[in-house]
Design a protein around this motif. Sequence first.
Motif, short mmCIF file in Angstrom:
data_model
loop_
_atom_site.label_atom_id
_atom_site.label_comp_id
_atom_site.label_asym_id
_atom_site.label_seq_id
_atom_site.Cartn_x
_atom_site.Cartn_y
_atom_site.Cartn_z
N HIS A 1 5.65 11.97 7.55
CA HIS A 1 5.06 12.81 8.59
C HIS A 1 3.70 13.35 8.15
O HIS A 1 2.73 13.33 8.90
CB HIS A 1 5.97 13.98 8.94
N GLU A 2 3.63 13.86 6.92
CA GLU A 2 2.37 14.44 6.44
C GLU A 2 1.26 13.40 6.38
O GLU A 2 0.11 13.67 6.74
CB GLU A 2 2.58 15.06 5.06
N PHE A 3 1.59 12.21 5.96
CA PHE A 3 0.60 11.13 5.88
C PHE A 3 0.07 10.79 7.26
O PHE A 3 -1.15 10.75 7.49
CB PHE A 3 1.26 9.91 5.24
N MET A 4 0.99 10.59 8.22
CA MET A 4 0.58 10.18 9.57
C MET A 4 -0.10 11.34 10.31
O MET A 4 -1.11 11.14 10.99
CB MET A 4 1.79 9.70 10.36
N ALA A 5 0.46 12.54 10.17
CA ALA A 5 -0.09 13.70 10.88
C ALA A 5 -1.49 14.03 10.38
O ALA A 5 -2.35 14.46 11.15
CB ALA A 5 0.83 14.90 10.72
N SER A 6 -1.73 13.86 9.08
CA SER A 6 -3.05 14.16 8.53
C SER A 6 -4.10 13.24 9.12
O SER A 6 -5.24 13.66 9.39
CB SER A 6 -3.02 14.04 6.99
N ILE A 7 -3.74 11.98 9.36
CA ILE A 7 -4.67 11.03 9.99
C ILE A 7 -4.95 11.45 11.43
O ILE A 7 -6.10 11.54 11.86
CB ILE A 7 -4.10 9.60 9.94
N LYS A 8 -3.87 11.70 12.15
CA LYS A 8 -3.99 12.08 13.56
C LYS A 8 -4.82 13.36 13.71
O LYS A 8 -5.73 13.44 14.53
CB LYS A 8 -2.59 12.30 14.15
N ASN A 9 -4.50 14.35 12.91
CA ASN A 9 -5.21 15.64 12.98
C ASN A 9 -6.68 15.49 12.60
O ASN A 9 -7.55 16.14 13.19
CB ASN A 9 -4.55 16.68 12.07
N HIS B 1 10.88 12.08 1.46
CA HIS B 1 10.15 10.88 1.88
C HIS B 1 9.82 10.96 3.38
O HIS B 1 8.71 10.60 3.80
CB HIS B 1 10.98 9.64 1.58
N LYS B 2 10.79 11.45 4.16
CA LYS B 2 10.54 11.63 5.60
C LYS B 2 9.39 12.60 5.83
O LYS B 2 8.51 12.38 6.67
CB LYS B 2 11.79 12.14 6.31
N LEU B 3 9.40 13.70 5.08
CA LEU B 3 8.33 14.69 5.22
C LEU B 3 6.98 14.10 4.80
O LEU B 3 5.95 14.38 5.42
CB LEU B 3 8.62 15.92 4.35
N SER B 4 6.99 13.30 3.75
CA SER B 4 5.74 12.70 3.29
C SER B 4 5.20 11.70 4.31
O SER B 4 3.98 11.59 4.50
CB SER B 4 5.94 12.02 1.93
N SER C 1 0.24 1.24 0.12
CA SER C 1 1.08 2.38 -0.22
C SER C 1 2.48 2.21 0.37
O SER C 1 2.76 1.27 1.10
CB SER C 1 0.45 3.67 0.31
N ARG C 2 3.33 3.19 0.09
CA ARG C 2 4.71 3.16 0.61
C ARG C 2 4.75 3.41 2.12
O ARG C 2 5.79 3.27 2.75
CB ARG C 2 5.57 4.19 -0.11
N PHE C 3 3.60 3.80 2.69
CA PHE C 3 3.55 4.07 4.13
C PHE C 3 2.89 2.93 4.91
O PHE C 3 2.46 3.11 6.04
CB PHE C 3 2.77 5.37 4.39
N ARG C 4 2.81 1.78 4.29
CA ARG C 4 2.07 0.68 4.91
C ARG C 4 2.60 0.35 6.30
O ARG C 4 1.82 0.13 7.23
CB ARG C 4 2.16 -0.57 4.02
N GLU C 5 3.91 0.32 6.43
CA GLU C 5 4.51 -0.03 7.74
C GLU C 5 4.02 0.92 8.83
O GLU C 5 3.65 0.50 9.93
CB GLU C 5 6.04 0.02 7.64
N GLU D 1 -3.74 9.57 -4.47
CA GLU D 1 -4.06 8.24 -3.95
C GLU D 1 -3.67 8.13 -2.47
O GLU D 1 -4.41 7.55 -1.67
CB GLU D 1 -3.33 7.18 -4.78
N GLU D 2 -2.52 8.69 -2.13
CA GLU D 2 -2.06 8.65 -0.73
C GLU D 2 -2.95 9.51 0.16
O GLU D 2 -3.24 9.16 1.31
CB GLU D 2 -0.61 9.11 -0.66
N LYS D 3 -3.41 10.64 -0.35
CA LYS D 3 -4.33 11.49 0.41
C LYS D 3 -5.64 10.75 0.67
O LYS D 3 -6.19 10.81 1.77
CB LYS D 3 -4.60 12.78 -0.35
N GLU D 4 -6.13 10.07 -0.34
CA GLU D 4 -7.38 9.31 -0.20
C GLU D 4 -7.20 8.17 0.80
O GLU D 4 -8.11 7.87 1.60
CB GLU D 4 -7.79 8.74 -1.57
#
Length: 397
Positions: free
Chosen positions: A112-120, A107-110, A252-256, A172-175
Motif C-alpha cells: 500500500h505504501e509503495f503504490m499510494a506514494s506513487i499515486k499521491n 508486506h501488505k502495508l508496504s 522489486s518485490r512490488f513489480r506485479e 531502494e524501494e522509495k527511490e
Amino acid sequence: MRRRYRTYNSYNQSFYKSKFFFSEKEIDFTSEYLDYDQFILQEFFTADAETRKKLENYYISKSGSRSFAYLNRKYTEWANGDYHLTKLMRERIIAIMQIFLTDNAKHKLSIHEFMASIKNTVQSFQFAQKRRYRNISNLKRPEEIFFIFEKEKNEIKALTIPNFRFNILTEEEKEHALEISKFILVIKLQKAFDQIESDFNIFLPFMLTFKESNFSANYSIINLNINVNITNTGLVEVVIPKFKIKEIEANSRFREYSDKYIAYELQLIQKESNISSINTQLSKNDISMFIERYKQLLNGASEVSINSSFQGEGGVLKINLQIKPFQLIKKSIKITLIKLLSYSFAVIILISLAIKYEFIILLIFVALPLGIFTSSFVSEKIKQLKSLIKEFKNYGQ
C-alpha cells in the motif's frame, strides 16, 4: 488500498450462512487511501493460531484475565459484525495488534505504501502545477511555450517524495517509487505538449492568410491558464522537444503491482487523449472552410465582424476579424478622393479670383481663413486616403 466489507443475513431459507465482517480483501492498487484502523482490526480477527496465542498472553499481562475473557466471549460476534465493538476495546486491539503484525501483514502495508506514494506524488505534482498557473499568463509569441515546457520538465526532475506514511520501505524501494512517479508525469507532460504542438501546426500555416490591420488571434491552454498571442507570428510550425523516455525496470518485490499501476495510468492517458481527439473541432479542413467564408465576405457589400473559436486537442483557438469588402473600400476611396479634389479646387479658384480682381478684403478675411481651414481638412483627407489605400492593398493581396 481499498477494502470493502459486506455482511450477510444470518438466516437464509432456514439455513445459517456464516459471515465474517473483517475478511481479507484484494488490494485496489488505484487507490491512495487506506483505513489503517480497519486494516489492523482485520489482521486481528484473521490472525493465525500462533499470533492469537501471543496476543492472548500479552493482552492478559496488560489488561487482565477478566478483560480478556470478555474479549474472547465477544470475539465471534465482533468478527461477524453482529455486535458493536466498543471504543475502548477497539483502541486496545489496535494498540496491541500493531506490535504483533505478521510479516505478511507488513508486506501488505508496504505494498500500500509503495503504490499510494506513487499515486499521491503524481496527484500532488498536478495540484502544485495548477497553483503555479492559477494566474493567467499572456505569451506574446508561440515560441515562449518552449520555456513553459522546459520549466515543467525541470520541476519533474527536481521532484521528491516528502514522506512515507508507515516508513517501512527500503531506500531502494522509495527511490523506485519516485522513478515511477516521474515516469508517469513525464509521459503526461509530453502528451499534453504534443497535443499543443499538433494544434499549432494545424492552424499556424493558415494565419498568414489574414492581415495585421484586421485580424487578431489567440490560443488558450486552459489547463495551464496560458494565452498565446499568434496575431503577428510568422511561424508556420512549432516543434516541441521530445523526452527520451526509457522503460522502467521494476525488479522489486512490488513489480506485479507497479506494472499494473503503470498500465492503468497509461490507459487513462490514452483514454483522455482519445476523448480530446474526438471532441476537437480544429482541423485543416475546419480552418480551410473558415477561410473560404472569409474570402466570400471580402467580396460582399457590407462591413462584418467575426469572432470564432475552435476547440483543439491541447487548447482553444480564437480568431477575431474585422472585414471590409473590396467594393466598400473602393467606394470609400472614390468618395474621399472626390471630396479632396473638390475642396482643393474650390479653394484654388477662390484665392485666384481674389488675387486677380484685387479683392484684398475678401482675400484677407475670407479666402485666407477658408484656405487655412481647408488645408487642415485636405491634410486629414489625405491621411484617410492613405489608410484606405493600405487597407485595399491588405485585403486585396
